[in-house]
Design a protein around this motif. Structure first.
Motif, PDB file in Angstrom:
ATOM      1  N   ARG A   1       0.837  -1.211   0.000  1.00 49.63           N
ATOM      2  CA  ARG A   1       0.000   0.000   0.000  1.00 49.63           C
ATOM      3  C   ARG A   1       0.867   1.254   0.000  1.00 49.63           C
ATOM      4  O   ARG A   1       0.590   2.222  -0.716  1.00 49.63           O
ATOM      5  CB  ARG A   1      -0.925  -0.003   1.215  1.00 49.63           C
ATOM      6  N   MET A   2       1.911   1.250   0.815  1.00 48.43           N
ATOM      7  CA  MET A   2       2.839   2.379   0.858  1.00 48.43           C
ATOM      8  C   MET A   2       3.449   2.633  -0.513  1.00 48.43           C
ATOM      9  O   MET A   2       3.553   3.779  -0.970  1.00 48.43           O
ATOM     10  CB  MET A   2       3.946   2.096   1.878  1.00 48.43           C
ATOM     11  N   VAL A   3       3.853   1.555  -1.182  1.00 47.40           N
ATOM     12  CA  VAL A   3       4.453   1.681  -2.507  1.00 47.40           C
ATOM     13  C   VAL A   3       3.448   2.276  -3.492  1.00 47.40           C
ATOM     14  O   VAL A   3       3.759   3.217  -4.231  1.00 47.40           O
ATOM     15  CB  VAL A   3       4.940   0.312  -3.020  1.00 47.40           C
ATOM     16  N   ARG A   4       2.227   1.755  -3.481  1.00 48.76           N
ATOM     17  CA  ARG A   4       1.210   2.251  -4.419  1.00 48.76           C
ATOM     18  C   ARG A   4       0.878   3.710  -4.158  1.00 48.76           C
ATOM     19  O   ARG A   4       0.675   4.490  -5.106  1.00 48.76           O
ATOM     20  CB  ARG A   4      -0.051   1.383  -4.326  1.00 48.76           C
ATOM     21  N   GLU A   5       0.825   4.090  -2.892  1.00 50.71           N
ATOM     22  CA  GLU A   5       0.522   5.487  -2.565  1.00 50.71           C
ATOM     23  C   GLU A   5       1.620   6.416  -3.061  1.00 50.71           C
ATOM     24  O   GLU A   5       1.344   7.490  -3.606  1.00 50.71           O
ATOM     25  CB  GLU A   5       0.321   5.638  -1.062  1.00 50.71           C
ATOM     26  N   ARG A   6       2.860   6.003  -2.887  1.00 48.30           N
ATOM     27  CA  ARG A   6       3.964   6.841  -3.376  1.00 48.30           C
ATOM     28  C   ARG A   6       3.945   6.939  -4.898  1.00 48.30           C
ATOM     29  O   ARG A   6       4.137   8.017  -5.464  1.00 48.30           O
ATOM     30  CB  ARG A   6       5.306   6.267  -2.908  1.00 48.30           C
ATOM     31  N   LEU A   7       3.731   5.814  -5.551  1.00 44.24           N
ATOM     32  CA  LEU A   7       3.671   5.836  -7.014  1.00 44.24           C
ATOM     33  C   LEU A   7       2.520   6.709  -7.496  1.00 44.24           C
ATOM     34  O   LEU A   7       2.659   7.458  -8.466  1.00 44.24           O
ATOM     35  CB  LEU A   7       3.505   4.408  -7.546  1.00 44.24           C
ATOM     36  N   GLY A   8       1.390   6.618  -6.805  1.00 42.88           N
ATOM     37  CA  GLY A   8       0.228   7.401  -7.210  1.00 42.88           C
ATOM     38  C   GLY A   8       0.413   8.892  -7.046  1.00 42.88           C
ATOM     39  O   GLY A   8      -0.202   9.685  -7.773  1.00 42.88           O
ATOM     40  N   SER A   9       1.278   9.282  -6.104  1.00 39.61           N
ATOM     41  CA  SER A   9       1.518  10.704  -5.874  1.00 39.61           C
ATOM     42  C   SER A   9       2.788  11.202  -6.538  1.00 39.61           C
ATOM     43  O   SER A   9       3.170  12.365  -6.391  1.00 39.61           O
ATOM     44  CB  SER A   9       1.579  10.990  -4.371  1.00 39.61           C
TER      45      SER A   9
ATOM     46  N   LEU B   1      12.147   1.523  -1.906  1.00 41.86           N
ATOM     47  CA  LEU B   1      11.121   0.515  -1.685  1.00 41.86           C
ATOM     48  C   LEU B   1      11.150  -0.618  -2.705  1.00 41.86           C
ATOM     49  O   LEU B   1      10.773  -1.750  -2.389  1.00 41.86           O
ATOM     50  CB  LEU B   1       9.720   1.153  -1.714  1.00 41.86           C
ATOM     51  N   LEU B   2      11.588  -0.309  -3.928  1.00 44.08           N
ATOM     52  CA  LEU B   2      11.549  -1.271  -5.029  1.00 44.08           C
ATOM     53  C   LEU B   2      12.930  -1.454  -5.636  1.00 44.08           C
ATOM     54  O   LEU B   2      13.773  -0.554  -5.566  1.00 44.08           O
ATOM     55  CB  LEU B   2      10.590  -0.801  -6.127  1.00 44.08           C
ATOM     56  N   THR B   3      13.143  -2.593  -6.290  1.00 40.81           N
ATOM     57  CA  THR B   3      14.370  -2.770  -7.051  1.00 40.81           C
ATOM     58  C   THR B   3      14.269  -1.947  -8.339  1.00 40.81           C
ATOM     59  O   THR B   3      13.160  -1.651  -8.815  1.00 40.81           O
ATOM     60  CB  THR B   3      14.596  -4.242  -7.416  1.00 40.81           C
ATOM     61  N   PRO B   4      15.396  -1.566  -8.919  1.00 42.72           N
ATOM     62  CA  PRO B   4      15.348  -0.777 -10.153  1.00 42.72           C
ATOM     63  C   PRO B   4      14.587  -1.476 -11.277  1.00 42.72           C
ATOM     64  O   PRO B   4      13.881  -0.825 -12.045  1.00 42.72           O
ATOM     65  CB  PRO B   4      16.829  -0.596 -10.511  1.00 42.72           C
ATOM     66  N   GLU B   5      14.724  -2.805 -11.361  1.00 44.44           N
ATOM     67  CA  GLU B   5      14.049  -3.538 -12.431  1.00 44.44           C
ATOM     68  C   GLU B   5      12.536  -3.450 -12.299  1.00 44.44           C
ATOM     69  O   GLU B   5      11.815  -3.289 -13.298  1.00 44.44           O
ATOM     70  CB  GLU B   5      14.490  -5.002 -12.407  1.00 44.44           C
ATOM     71  N   VAL B   6      12.035  -3.544 -11.070  1.00 43.65           N
ATOM     72  CA  VAL B   6      10.593  -3.449 -10.849  1.00 43.65           C
ATOM     73  C   VAL B   6      10.114  -2.021 -11.082  1.00 43.65           C
ATOM     74  O   VAL B   6       9.053  -1.798 -11.685  1.00 43.65           O
ATOM     75  CB  VAL B   6      10.232  -3.941  -9.429  1.00 43.65           C
ATOM     76  N   THR B   7      10.899  -1.053 -10.637  1.00 48.05           N
ATOM     77  CA  THR B   7      10.534   0.352 -10.865  1.00 48.05           C
ATOM     78  C   THR B   7      10.419   0.642 -12.352  1.00 48.05           C
ATOM     79  O   THR B   7       9.463   1.287 -12.811  1.00 48.05           O
ATOM     80  CB  THR B   7      11.580   1.281 -10.226  1.00 48.05           C
ATOM     81  N   ASP B   8      11.386   0.166 -13.128  1.00 46.17           N
ATOM     82  CA  ASP B   8      11.357   0.389 -14.574  1.00 46.17           C
ATOM     83  C   ASP B   8      10.152  -0.301 -15.216  1.00 46.17           C
ATOM     84  O   ASP B   8       9.504   0.262 -16.113  1.00 46.17           O
ATOM     85  CB  ASP B   8      12.647  -0.135 -15.221  1.00 46.17           C
ATOM     86  N   TYR B   9       9.853  -1.499 -14.762  1.00 45.38           N
ATOM     87  CA  TYR B   9       8.709  -2.229 -15.332  1.00 45.38           C
ATOM     88  C   TYR B   9       7.406  -1.480 -15.047  1.00 45.38           C
ATOM     89  O   TYR B   9       6.549  -1.346 -15.942  1.00 45.38           O
ATOM     90  CB  TYR B   9       8.657  -3.636 -14.737  1.00 45.38           C
TER      91      TYR B   9
END
Length: 203
Positions: A166-174, A181-189
């Protein structure tokens, strides 16, 4: 004999907390490998995950690709439908009859085991590793009271970062950074696929 741990979850998305728990479980639970198994349709949630099962599986594949001992398990995504743990355990045993398996379950989820599909069958058939963080108030003595077999249940404490999907999704949404929070590969995806974008406001 090498023992495989199965860490199921929604992984919406998979984050560094998941990876930290999985890598620590390798050592502290004496496992040879940990399979992270994204569910297709989590039966315990009233709303579906934001990312598709295929996207969540691919993110797990990317996150574990360069981490020794960790890999993605596509079984529940490929099977589709509600992802009941008892069904997955039985299917894995049919596919890998000689592979010792341990179900890796967080303490909060473990305390709710009686609400799981075919809970009594699961408790009678599976071997478990229950894990918690030092900051979590958890009495391992409760496990036997709710049905966990002492001879097939191991309890470990992990030092994992306090990260939630949830924390990750909230940050991405804002639009906030998620590098911690994420690995670079997941962030890029996530960026390339346009996942977890804020929904347009109705006006």
């Amino acid at each position: 004999m090498p023992v495989t741990g199965i860490l199921g979850g929604t992984f919406d998305p998979v984050h560094r907390g998941h990876l930290s728990a999985a890598t620590q479980l390798l050592l502290r639970a004496g496992l040879s490998e940990v399979w992270l198994m994204p569910n297709a349709q989590p039966p315990h949630r009233s709303t579906p995950p934001l990312a598709s099962p295929q996207d969540r599986l691919q993110m797990v594949r990317l996150a574990t690709a360069n981490v020794g001992g960790l890999s993605a398990c596509a079984l529940e995504v490929e099977r589709g439908g509600p992802s009941y743990t008892i069904d997955s355990l039985r299917q894995l045993r049919r596919l890998e009859p000689n592979r010792p398996l341990r179900l890796l379950v967080g303490s909060d989820a473990a305390l709710q085991i009686q609400a799981w599909h075919e809970a009594e069958a699961l408790l009678s058939e599976a071997s478990f590793v229950i894990f918690s963080r030092p900051q979590v108030r958890f009495d391992p003595g409760q496990l036997e009271l709710i049905g966990f077999p002492a001879e097939r249940t191991q309890v470990v404490t992990l030092e994992t970062p306090a990260i939630s999907a949830r924390m990750v999704r909230e940050r991405l949404g804002s639009g906030e950074p998620v590098n911690d929070l994420l690995t670079p590969e997941v962030t890029d995806y996530i960026r390339d696929r346009g996942l977890y974008r804020p929904r347009a406001r109705m006006g």
